[in-house]
Design an enzyme around this catalytic site. Structure first.
Site, PDB file in Angstrom:
ATOM      1  CG  PHE A  32       4.678   0.987   7.025  1.00  0.00           C
ATOM      2  CD1 PHE A  32       4.655   0.854   8.402  1.00  0.00           C
ATOM      3  CD2 PHE A  32       4.958  -0.130   6.246  1.00  0.00           C
ATOM      4  CE1 PHE A  32       4.929  -0.379   8.998  1.00  0.00           C
ATOM      5  CE2 PHE A  32       5.233  -1.355   6.836  1.00  0.00           C
ATOM      6  CZ  PHE A  32       5.211  -1.489   8.225  1.00  0.00           C
ATOM      7  NE  ARG A  33      -0.912   7.047   8.435  1.00  0.00           N
ATOM      8  CZ  ARG A  33      -2.137   7.203   8.913  1.00  0.00           C
ATOM      9  NH1 ARG A  33      -3.149   7.299   8.084  1.00  0.00           N
ATOM     10  NH2 ARG A  33      -2.372   7.250  10.204  1.00  0.00           N
ATOM     11  CG  LEU A  34       4.898   3.741   2.181  1.00  0.00           C
ATOM     12  CD1 LEU A  34       6.016   2.712   2.087  1.00  0.00           C
ATOM     13  CD2 LEU A  34       5.416   5.123   1.781  1.00  0.00           C
ATOM     14  CG  HIS A  35      -2.026   5.762   1.183  1.00  0.00           C
ATOM     15  ND1 HIS A  35      -2.247   4.780   2.126  1.00  0.00           N
ATOM     16  CD2 HIS A  35      -2.018   6.947   1.865  1.00  0.00           C
ATOM     17  CE1 HIS A  35      -2.386   5.351   3.324  1.00  0.00           C
ATOM     18  NE2 HIS A  35      -2.235   6.655   3.191  1.00  0.00           N
TER      19      HIS A  35
END
Length: 213
Positions: free
Chosen positions: A191-194
């Site tokens: 979810f683009r939570l890098h």
């Protein structure tokens, strides 16, 4: 820590385990990620994008191969008369990024650039395949070329010239070392939570900061 020779095989590093954002030494982490990439990437695990800018400030970027990594910096080799060589002469600073899609990771770094020693350049040039050494002499890198036949004719002429002796390193071919002031490690998250951690040079050591994605 010892320098990592990019083209040499190594055993998987123990440093690869655990939460990389807690690492204290960016060079050890860099070497560990490079080794994991060597074991997983099908080709050119040391390919990196190199960004430079000349005196006009206009950025330029291209893919090249990293050929050295140790606490002194990141090394690559090129013709100093090439576009990147001329830009580095005007503005001796650069940025790089290595991206491994299969590992879902990337490393970014930037800093001032200086030439490697003649001894280092000679040693690396001698380690290259003979054909690559001939090509380095024949290529007037980044300059207009009429056709491929012209280039190949020059290579053949050089092969005949040096048929019975060593192929010398040309004076306009050498290495450059980026001494990073910042190194950032990035790992893809759902979810683009890098996950990101940035090391910034602070005297003889490093400041570490975890970053928002």
């Amino acid at each position: 820590m010892d320098g990592l020779k990019i083209d040499e095989p190594r055993h998987p590093p123990a440093e690869a385990a655990g939460d990389f954002t807690l690492a204290e030494d960016p060079w050890a982490l860099f070497a560990a990620w490079m080794e994991e990439a060597r074991l997983s990437e099908p080709e050119d695990h040391n390919a990196m994008a190199l960004a430079t800018a000349g005196s006009d400030g206009l950025p330029d970027v291209r893919m090249i191969l990293m050929k050295g990594l140790d606490p002194r910096g990141i090394v690559f080799y090129t013709n100093v008369d090439s576009a990147k060589g001329q830009e580095l002469a005007q503005n001796p600073q650069a940025a790089i990024v290595l991206h491994w899609k299969s590992l879902r990771r990337q490393i970014r770094a930037r800093g001032p650039v200086s030439r490697v020693t003649a001894e280092e350049a000679d040693a690396y040039f001698e380690s290259r395949r003979r054909e690559s050494r001939l090509g380095a002499i024949a290529s007037r890198q980044s300059r207009p070329l009429v056709d491929r036949a012209t280039l190949m004719a020059e290579v053949e002429a050089l092969a005949a010239r040096y048929e019975n002796g060593p192929v010398p390193r040309p004076e306009n071919w050498t290495g450059f070392r980026i001494a990073p002031v910042q190194i950032e490690f990035w790992q893809n998250g759902d979810f683009r939570l890098h996950d990101r951690v940035r090391f910034t040079r602070a005297g003889a050591g490093w400041d570490r900061a975890r970053l928002y994605p």
